[in-house]
Scaffold this motif. Structure first.
Motif, PDB file in Angstrom:
ATOM      1  N   HIS C  45     -51.145  75.724 -38.760  1.00 40.60           N
ATOM      2  CA  HIS C  45     -50.308  76.193 -37.662  1.00 40.60           C
ATOM      3  C   HIS C  45     -49.910  77.638 -37.938  1.00 40.60           C
ATOM      4  CE1 HIS C  45     -47.317  76.403 -34.556  1.00 40.60           C
ATOM      5  NE2 HIS C  45     -46.347  76.596 -35.427  1.00 40.60           N
ATOM      6  N   GLN C 242     -37.103  62.576 -33.365  1.00 42.06           N
ATOM      7  CA  GLN C 242     -36.107  62.121 -32.399  1.00 42.06           C
ATOM      8  C   GLN C 242     -36.734  61.104 -31.473  1.00 42.06           C
ATOM      9  OE1 GLN C 242     -35.053  66.272 -30.834  1.00 42.06           O
ATOM     10  NE2 GLN C 242     -33.039  65.554 -31.449  1.00 42.06           N
ATOM     11  N   LYS C 286     -36.164  74.705 -39.004  1.00 44.33           N
ATOM     12  CA  LYS C 286     -37.080  73.895 -38.217  1.00 44.33           C
ATOM     13  C   LYS C 286     -38.106  73.222 -39.129  1.00 44.33           C
ATOM     14  CE  LYS C 286     -38.342  76.065 -34.287  1.00 44.33           C
ATOM     15  NZ  LYS C 286     -38.666  77.162 -33.330  1.00 44.33           N
TER      16      LYS C 286
ATOM     17  N   TYR D 216     -36.143  75.600 -28.208  1.00 42.64           N
ATOM     18  CA  TYR D 216     -37.141  76.111 -29.155  1.00 42.64           C
ATOM     19  C   TYR D 216     -36.459  76.567 -30.439  1.00 42.64           C
ATOM     20  CZ  TYR D 216     -40.833  79.042 -31.093  1.00 42.64           C
ATOM     21  OH  TYR D 216     -41.774  79.597 -31.920  1.00 42.64           O
ATOM     22  N   SER D 217     -35.375  77.271 -30.254  1.00 44.51           N
ATOM     23  CA  SER D 217     -34.684  77.845 -31.398  1.00 44.51           C
ATOM     24  C   SER D 217     -34.062  76.761 -32.291  1.00 44.51           C
ATOM     25  CB  SER D 217     -33.619  78.809 -30.856  1.00 44.51           C
ATOM     26  OG  SER D 217     -32.673  79.077 -31.820  1.00 44.51           O
ATOM     27  N   GLY D 219     -35.270  73.782 -32.655  1.00 41.65           N
ATOM     28  CA  GLY D 219     -36.330  72.980 -33.268  1.00 41.65           C
ATOM     29  C   GLY D 219     -36.278  71.504 -32.896  1.00 41.65           C
ATOM     30  N   VAL D 220     -35.848  71.187 -31.672  1.00 37.51           N
ATOM     31  CA  VAL D 220     -35.835  69.784 -31.251  1.00 37.51           C
ATOM     32  C   VAL D 220     -37.267  69.272 -31.074  1.00 37.51           C
ATOM     33  CG1 VAL D 220     -33.570  69.836 -30.148  1.00 37.51           C
ATOM     34  CG2 VAL D 220     -35.602  70.458 -28.816  1.00 37.51           C
ATOM     35  N   LYS D 221     -37.417  67.953 -31.111  1.00 41.19           N
ATOM     36  CA  LYS D 221     -38.735  67.337 -30.989  1.00 41.19           C
ATOM     37  C   LYS D 221     -38.951  66.729 -29.608  1.00 41.19           C
ATOM     38  CE  LYS D 221     -39.839  68.271 -35.263  1.00 41.19           C
ATOM     39  NZ  LYS D 221     -40.757  69.410 -35.519  1.00 41.19           N
ATOM     40  N   ILE D 222     -37.933  66.804 -28.765  1.00 36.87           N
ATOM     41  CA  ILE D 222     -37.983  66.251 -27.409  1.00 36.87           C
ATOM     42  C   ILE D 222     -37.193  67.194 -26.503  1.00 36.87           C
ATOM     43  CG2 ILE D 222     -37.013  64.390 -25.977  1.00 36.87           C
ATOM     44  CD1 ILE D 222     -37.701  62.427 -28.195  1.00 36.87           C
ATOM     45  N   ARG D 246     -41.934  64.671 -25.133  1.00 40.08           N
ATOM     46  CA  ARG D 246     -42.076  64.994 -26.540  1.00 40.08           C
ATOM     47  C   ARG D 246     -42.708  66.377 -26.708  1.00 40.08           C
ATOM     48  NH1 ARG D 246     -41.491  62.007 -31.138  1.00 40.08           N
ATOM     49  NH2 ARG D 246     -40.593  60.308 -29.948  1.00 40.08           N
ATOM     50  N   HIS D 249     -44.075  71.352 -33.067  1.00 40.54           N
ATOM     51  CA  HIS D 249     -43.990  72.729 -33.568  1.00 40.54           C
ATOM     52  C   HIS D 249     -45.051  73.633 -32.946  1.00 40.54           C
ATOM     53  CE1 HIS D 249     -46.879  70.609 -36.171  1.00 40.54           C
ATOM     54  NE2 HIS D 249     -47.510  71.751 -36.160  1.00 40.54           N
ATOM     55  N   ARG D 250     -46.104  73.017 -32.380  1.00 42.83           N
ATOM     56  CA  ARG D 250     -47.165  73.833 -31.780  1.00 42.83           C
ATOM     57  C   ARG D 250     -46.741  74.462 -30.455  1.00 42.83           C
ATOM     58  NH1 ARG D 250     -51.220  73.139 -34.888  1.00 42.83           N
ATOM     59  NH2 ARG D 250     -51.561  71.153 -35.944  1.00 42.83           N
ATOM     60  N   ASP D 255     -44.961  76.960 -23.536  1.00 43.75           N
ATOM     61  CA  ASP D 255     -45.368  75.559 -23.412  1.00 43.75           C
ATOM     62  C   ASP D 255     -44.195  74.679 -22.974  1.00 43.75           C
ATOM     63  OD1 ASP D 255     -47.999  76.098 -24.277  1.00 43.75           O
ATOM     64  OD2 ASP D 255     -47.389  75.950 -26.383  1.00 43.75           O
ATOM     65  N   GLN D 258     -43.668  74.987 -19.352  1.00 43.53           N
ATOM     66  CA  GLN D 258     -44.682  74.270 -18.567  1.00 43.53           C
ATOM     67  C   GLN D 258     -44.464  72.755 -18.619  1.00 43.53           C
ATOM     68  OE1 GLN D 258     -49.199  74.605 -19.255  1.00 43.53           O
ATOM     69  NE2 GLN D 258     -48.594  76.042 -17.692  1.00 43.53           N
TER      70      GLN D 258
END
Lengths: 291, 291, 291, 291
Positions: C45, C242, C286, D216-217, D219-222, D246, D249-250, D255, D258
């Motif tokens: 990544h 999460q 993160k 984004y900042s 770092g949530v996963k959802i 969901r 990190h990519r 994204d 969108q």
């Protein structure tokens, strides 16, 4: 022609499948490094059952020292050494997409608005339909609309006319956006792994006609939609993407149809996008999806 | 005997199905009001296809002026007038539950820890298994464990022994927690709509043996689990609950089995809980679930 | 000591982060290939914002020509060249895990049964609690249980005793399975990125105490759970995993707690598993999760 | 004016909230039965915290012996007896809906195509925007489009012009389809519980501007989206509907934007549909949603 592409830079993507063998990744990455390419994404997969290796690798062409039209030739030696099946794709080459549609317009609207907003990296070069219902949508988006009625007894003739249009527009990818007509084996063969269908059930449950009625009758608590490449066998092709939604005893068949429309739109557009971004490898009747 | 019940007060619940007719709700609610009952939950459903009316109504018995053992008798007139099929359930009567298990222990652990924490309003009165693997779990929770090996040629005999145990413990509900053995029609008939099974696929996809292998082989992108009442036809009974999880080409059959175990636990425990809370009505081969 | 490991072969895994630079992948894969390693998984990544490159690469050690205890030394030159931060992990080295628990036992049950079934590649070397409620669970699984009451005014003393136990058992990873006590900064610092907590909300919503009450009061339609590495700032550490579940106006705070317990179990066990499989890289606040 | 209504028959719907009291359901259902109404749907809820009773009951008007314009009057006695707050809605009265939009067009497209397909029981009587970007969409669907630029220093004046248009079109419901402008308290008060907004985060996480950047900042996963009634406090109004998706990190901020667009469309259209079908009761800062 509707064109509105996301800015995806100038990149090359290699899609590789071959018998698994030590050193493939090392050689492929060394090839790119040697000619000064910067790897942006790399993903691989080993299918232990069949001993097959799959790889997708995308690199920046900015400082790459081989010209685009010579890359394939340069890579040939590595490909032969490892007996690869491979494609080379360039981000600057836009996929030409035809949409086949019948009377339901929700998937067509969805694809066109996504394409327009830059979400789908394609040109929609034509819309082909056996009905006139969606003509005004084509007009709004300024895409040629071909009204080609079909009949069971003249299938070959009908497909010949479709074929002409596809040739004329140099179509790369056909999307069946709830087209509801079965294509001939010959037709399918010409566009192998390049026709994407949306089936309105969670395959392999409820193959064939009226899946929402079947789901209602069985009393399932969840319904689904499935996007797959079209093969000669109805609803049996390699699955690209699926999704589901919860239903209850309160939902009538009409409710299932409506809830299903949301699924169909989501699942079809995701599958189309994965194809356009060159993220799908087909092997046997399955897909490797590097998302 | 493992007992640990949530404090659910002293309530009565009527579960009704009958031909749809004007005035049912008015009469039922009037009946409860007349005798000073306070309605806590009321839910209804009309099945338009068959013209059937379904109702679940729960009321507080605190100030209700009819004694528990006389309520059914008092309600009889209304039930007859509308040709109702009906049950009357009391929150103070705890369901006696038997768990059948084979070698996989994940669903047993899950049910026992949920029961212990008060999530399932039941007594687990016995665990029956054709193996000894789960014996120590039964011992930990102090539930009688019966090891009854089964063989194809002595099915009647085996079931007779199971039957004795169920009678002895006055079992109301049988939960097949990955039991992996097929029960005879006669056995199933005795516990009609009172045997809950977990099937490790998204029914009706992948009926029968080794559904995770079938799913792997078909290349689906989502797998599921289904909890249903057991009927004479394998995996065809009324579905109570289903759930799914996403998989990818990276998942081996072993991975599917592991991801599936999470689904099985969730789906089975939800179905059992709905049954224990008297929230399920069966009609034909479907369920109305008033959750 | 509870030990029951999945058979994961004999592999090495490199976890790398460094400034992005052309040729990293080529050199790393070349290194493995040179010494006859077969790459099993490789993922990378690029974080465009900070220009950081991340890589996880796992290879089979079967025919690898460098001995395990010499691999790090051999790799050092590449690591220095690209200014890498890196770890080398071996599948044969089992992580020693301590579980901290308070009175709620659902996460402890869940972790222990998963560990027992081989789903978690760890030894649970001790359970530490400020209560005695979970002692019988530890006994069942034959894991040492330490009852260490804590009090606000003797925190340093309490932690010193915990520290002794962790040292004695050579603990690699601490899992706070609803431990409900705040650890000191000094303690956290000693186990940097090696303490995993489960917070019972969808962070950053509802930080701090009684998140289910907060969620109920705000009238949200979905609740969540969050697993993260513990840092000095309460509920602010790098998020690992999460998940969420739907609720409605019918759900009381008690219902939220019960629905939440399912989430907590799922989310915590997934996070622990990702850590044990060496799939997490932390950068800033993160995580990069190569799942 | 865009009109295309689902065939929902001729029904009346009562929405009731009042202090909980024995006999409410019995009296309301008796009222409907007395005048020969057939109950189609009935749902109720008791909020134990505040002792409030909520009910939604819908009945067929085919053989109902009170004329539509006299029903309210006839019901008045029951309403007073139980101190009800109540609305009476008729399926034949189509809600007049105004859509406010800025430059993002995805929610507008989504609402218009759903309305056109009969999914939303409303007339879209006007589209109001501070930009011209969406004008051609309005033209396609033949809905009046008002371009009203707004500026901070002339808010009162701007809103006065909006107000004129709303009055002219007799607007019942305002939908802010990513309108991105804050309305004054006075404006909001005039349309209390009749302005629906879509916020592009999982509230209460990431209130205010640029929630995708905030997500984004952190770092949530959802990530999520929330539809709510607009109140004087920014992003604090009663939540109607939420959903999540969901991320990893990519995903870049682009994204997230969108992926979030899909959520926004789904969540907003569901909330609007619930409102149009008279399934929402607001109490305090929360909603009861009878779906």
């Amino acid at each position: 022609m509707a064109t509105n592409r996301p800015n995806s830079g100038d990149t090359a993507t290699l899609l590789i499948s071959c018998p698994d063998h030590r050193g493939i990744v090392a050689e492929v990455t060394h090839f790119i490094f040697t000619y000064n390419g910067n790897i942006l994404h790399s993903d691989q997969h080993n299918d232990d059952e069949t001993g097959t290796f799959f790889m997708r690798i995308e690199w920046d062409l900015k400082d790459f020292s081989i010209k685009k039209d010579k890359i394939a030739q340069a890579f040939e030696a590595i490909a032969e050494k490892f007996k690869m099946e491979w494609h080379l794709e360039f981000s600057t080459r836009v996929t030409k997409m035809a949409i086949f549609v019948s009377r339901f317009d929700h998937c067509l609207w969805d694809l066109m608005t996504r394409q327009r907003s830059g979400e789908l990296d394609a040109e929609v070069v034509c819309i082909i339909s056996n009905h006139t219902d969606c003509q005004s949508i084509a007009e709004y988006f300024k895409v040629p609309y071909y009204h080609l009625p079909v009949s069971r007894d003249k299938k070959a003739e009908d497909e010949a006319r479709q074929w002409e249009i596809l040739k004329k527009h140099k179509v790369d990818l056909i999307v069946l956006a709830r087209y509801m007509q079965i294509l001939s084996d010959a037709f399918v063969q010409r566009y192998k792994n390049r026709i994407i269908n949306i089936h309105h059930s969670f395959l392999p449950a409820f193959i064939g006609a009226k899946p929402y009625h079947q789901a209602y009758s069985r009393g399932v608590k969840i319904i689904g939609a499935t996007s797959h490449y079209v093969t000669a066998d109805l609803d049996q092709g390699p699955i690209i993407e699926q999704d589901v939604t919860r239903i209850s005893h309160r939902d009538t068949v009409t409710d299932l149809v409506q809830k299903g429309k949301n699924l169909e739109k989501m699942v079809l557009s995701r599958a189309v996008r994965l194809h356009l971004d060159h993220k799908i490898l087909v092997f046997g009747n399955k897909t490797v999806v590097f998302d």
